[in-house]
Design an enzyme around this catalytic site. Structure first.
Site, PDB file in Angstrom:
ATOM      1  N   HIS A 252       0.797  -1.248  -0.112  1.00 23.23           N
ATOM      2  CA  HIS A 252      -0.007  -0.270  -0.046  1.00 23.23           C
ATOM      3  C   HIS A 252       0.785   1.179   0.010  1.00 23.23           C
ATOM      4  O   HIS A 252       1.228   1.756   0.954  1.00 23.23           O
ATOM      5  CB  HIS A 252      -0.855  -0.134   1.268  1.00 23.23           C
ATOM      6  CG  HIS A 252      -1.837  -1.064   1.077  1.00 23.23           C
ATOM      7  ND1 HIS A 252      -1.938  -2.151   1.822  1.00 23.23           N
ATOM      8  CD2 HIS A 252      -3.077  -1.010   0.340  1.00 23.23           C
ATOM      9  CE1 HIS A 252      -3.080  -2.813   1.367  1.00 23.23           C
ATOM     10  NE2 HIS A 252      -3.792  -2.253   0.575  1.00 23.23           N
ATOM     11  N   PHE A 254       2.641   4.509  -3.032  1.00 24.08           N
ATOM     12  CA  PHE A 254       2.522   5.349  -4.033  1.00 24.08           C
ATOM     13  C   PHE A 254       2.374   4.645  -5.371  1.00 24.08           C
ATOM     14  O   PHE A 254       1.518   5.304  -6.105  1.00 24.08           O
ATOM     15  CB  PHE A 254       3.328   6.727  -4.120  1.00 24.08           C
ATOM     16  CG  PHE A 254       3.019   7.699  -5.282  1.00 24.08           C
ATOM     17  CD1 PHE A 254       1.719   8.273  -4.981  1.00 24.08           C
ATOM     18  CD2 PHE A 254       3.812   7.777  -6.379  1.00 24.08           C
ATOM     19  CE1 PHE A 254       1.494   9.158  -6.250  1.00 24.08           C
ATOM     20  CE2 PHE A 254       3.576   8.458  -7.375  1.00 24.08           C
ATOM     21  CZ  PHE A 254       2.236   9.186  -7.222  1.00 24.08           C
ATOM     22  N   ARG A 255       3.033   3.586  -5.576  1.00 20.00           N
ATOM     23  CA  ARG A 255       2.968   2.912  -6.662  1.00 20.00           C
ATOM     24  C   ARG A 255       1.645   2.279  -6.887  1.00 20.00           C
ATOM     25  O   ARG A 255       1.032   2.227  -8.091  1.00 20.00           O
ATOM     26  CB  ARG A 255       4.267   1.972  -6.949  1.00 20.00           C
ATOM     27  CG  ARG A 255       4.209   1.521  -8.415  1.00 20.00           C
ATOM     28  CD  ARG A 255       5.333   0.470  -8.527  1.00 20.00           C
ATOM     29  NE  ARG A 255       6.911   1.494  -8.509  1.00 20.00           N
ATOM     30  CZ  ARG A 255       7.352   2.038  -9.390  1.00 20.00           C
ATOM     31  NH1 ARG A 255       6.746   2.133 -10.709  1.00 20.00           N
ATOM     32  NH2 ARG A 255       8.376   2.824  -9.264  1.00 20.00           N
ATOM     33  N   ALA A 453      -3.038 -18.306  -2.262  1.00 20.39           N
ATOM     34  CA  ALA A 453      -3.442 -17.037  -1.710  1.00 20.39           C
ATOM     35  C   ALA A 453      -4.240 -16.539  -3.156  1.00 20.39           C
ATOM     36  O   ALA A 453      -4.942 -15.400  -2.783  1.00 20.39           O
ATOM     37  CB  ALA A 453      -2.369 -16.037  -1.363  1.00 20.39           C
TER      38      ALA A 453
END
Length: 503
Positions: A252, A254-255, A453
């Site tokens: 989580h 900025f990219r 996952a």
């Protein structure tokens, strides 16, 4: 790569390096760093030098595989600034050494405290077993043992909290100073402008300043700067401030913000959404995507609630992170230097604020079933683009799609995101174990693998959600649903191989 297949496999660029004309050839699959090091080698300078290039008009050119091609008669001018010689090495070393010494001392003090308390605990327990104390004395002794255990727990927790950045405390919002230079505008090639519209866009090839320039381009290209009468300099400052207020988490960050916003931009293009919704709604969708995870601490809502953090208490356990993201977004906008909506009237701002808040709150996966059922119900009864309630539900589905859309992208783009997400999950589960909190199986490093996952998530969440959106916009099926089915098959094959190796 969708419409990106027209991009050539290699590119030739002519450069003027210190008055000498040079020609470089590179693959479009290389990174900006590869090109940087190639130019540094040719110029015989330190590879850590700052290198920038400009065209004949003095415009900065992005140092990336998608830079516009030129010809021998118009070479790009190369500017090189070599790094300064390191100063004060001994002082820097002494500072680091002092910090390390303090950390070691803290660890040893902690161990001494644990040893002392454990000795006292053992002594008291032996007294209980051996001396046959009276009932009143036994109860007092038990209380002493309980107190000692509490001291050990509190001491351990204090030490852990010093090592891990607390996520219950809200950091101050970082607003760039008035004299901070805005990021330089890059000259985007036509192929980059076309490529950024594709859901297959590779988000890993871009430096932070390039991502800021691409976001700025999206706002201009969609007509949002004109629609909201934005000051272009304010737009730059707002984007810089948003970037500053994303933390450096494994996932989580900025990219991820750029990734989600680019996918929103791609879906707007794919579905020609401007034919169905207003420019104001497009601005709400894009701005909500930019702000949707602001100041995310790297620990999810379940942790916030179980650990009774400041955020969970403030928002009464109701979507604490999403409420926090909204609050930070409008704290930034409340600053005059970053208020991109400063020139709209009060009624418009009220609608924009309500719309952005609604969309960010919709990204809480706890509300997934509620939102999807609402959208399906409206579609089955006949979706009406002129009905505000119908449009609001559609916008919530769109931002949800974009927020968790990584598996729509090619495998080489999507798979690194899985590693980033699992790293963040494992950080949380390790902390939950250390604090005695419940641990979700899908976050436990001892129980989860990459295929386990992803298989269930793609099969039961992503594919049904994108298929539902494709009912309204059929073009989504081929561009987005098909890659999701392929991703599911790939992870199932990966799991089968893992299972065979265990046998």
């Amino acid at each position: 790569m969708g419409n990106g297949s027209s991009i050539e496999s290699s590119k030739t660029i002519f450069l003027d390096i210190n008055g000498k004309e040079e020609k470089i050839v590179f693959s479009r699959h290389c990174s900006s760093r590869d090109i940087h090091e190639l130019i540094a080698t040719i110029a015989a300078v330190n590879r850590h030098s700052t290198i920038s290039i400009k065209d004949e008009n003095g415009a900065h050119i992005s140092l990336s595989p998608t830079m516009p091609a030129n010809n021998q008669g118009c070479p790009y001018k190369v500017f090189i600034k070599e790094p300064n010689e390191p100063q004060g090495d001994s002082e820097a070393f002494q500072t680091v050494l002092t910090q390390v010494t303090e950390q070691i001392n803290r660890v040893f003090k902690m161990e001494e405290l644990k040893s002392e308390l454990s000795t006292r605990l053992t002594t008291l327990e032996k007294r209980l077993e051996i001396e046959g104390l009276k009932v009143v004395e036994i109860e007092k002794c038990k209380r002493d043992i309980s107190d000692i255990k509490d001291q050990i727990w509190n001491a351990q927790k204090k030490y852990t909290d010093n090592e891990i950045q607390p996520c219950s405390k809200m950091d101050k919002i970082k607003i760039p100073r008035h004299n901070v230079a805005t990021f330089e505008k890059y000259t985007l090639s036509q192929e980059t402008v076309d490529y950024v519209k594709q859901p297959t866009f590779d988000i890993w090839h871009w430096e932070p300043n390039e991502m800021l320039s691409l976001l700025e381009h999206m706002y201009h290209e969609l007509g949002l700067v004109h629609e909201f009468n934005m000051n272009p300099i304010t737009l730059k400052r707002w984007l810089l401030c948003v970037q500053e207020n994303y933390r450096n988490n494994p996932f989580h960050n900025f990219r991820h913000c750029f990734c989600v916003t680019q996918m929103m931009y791609g879906m707007i293009q794919l579905c020609t959404l401007w034919d169905f919704v207003s420019r104001e709604d497009l601005g709400i969708l894009m701005t909500a995507a930019v702000c949707h995870d602001l100041d995310h601490p790297g620990y999810n809502n379940t942790y916030q609630i179980n650990a009774r953090t400041e955020l969970a208490i403030r928002y009464n356990d109701i979507s604490p992170l999403e409420n926090h993201h909204c609050a930070v977004a409008f704290q930034i906008i409340s600053n005059p230097e970053c208020n991109i909506f400063a020139n709209v009237d009060k009624d418009t701002f009220k609608r924009v604020r309500a719309g952005i808040t609604m969309l960010i709150l919709a990204t809480d996966m706890a509300r997934h079933a509620e939102i999807m059922e609402s959208f399906k119900d409206k579609f089955n009864k006949g979706f009406n683009f002129k009905n505000k309630e119908h449009l609001d539900t559609l916008k919530m589905v769109l931002i949800k799609c974009c927020d968790i859309s990584n598996e729509v992208r090619p495998m080489e783009v999507s798979e690194p995101w899985v590693d980033c997400l699992l790293e963040e999950y494992f950080n949380q589960s390790d902390r939950e174990k250390s604090e005695g909190l419940p641990v979700a199986p899908f976050m436990d490093r001892e129980k989860v693998t990459k295929p386990t996952a992803q298989i269930g998530f793609i099969k039961f969440v992503l594919i049904p959600m994108f298929e539902t959106a494709a009912n309204l916009f059929p073009q989504i099926d081929d561009v987005m649903v098909r890659p999701l089915r392929e991703a599911k098959d790939r992870y199932e094959e990966m799991k089968s191989l893992e299972d065979n190796l265990k046998e």
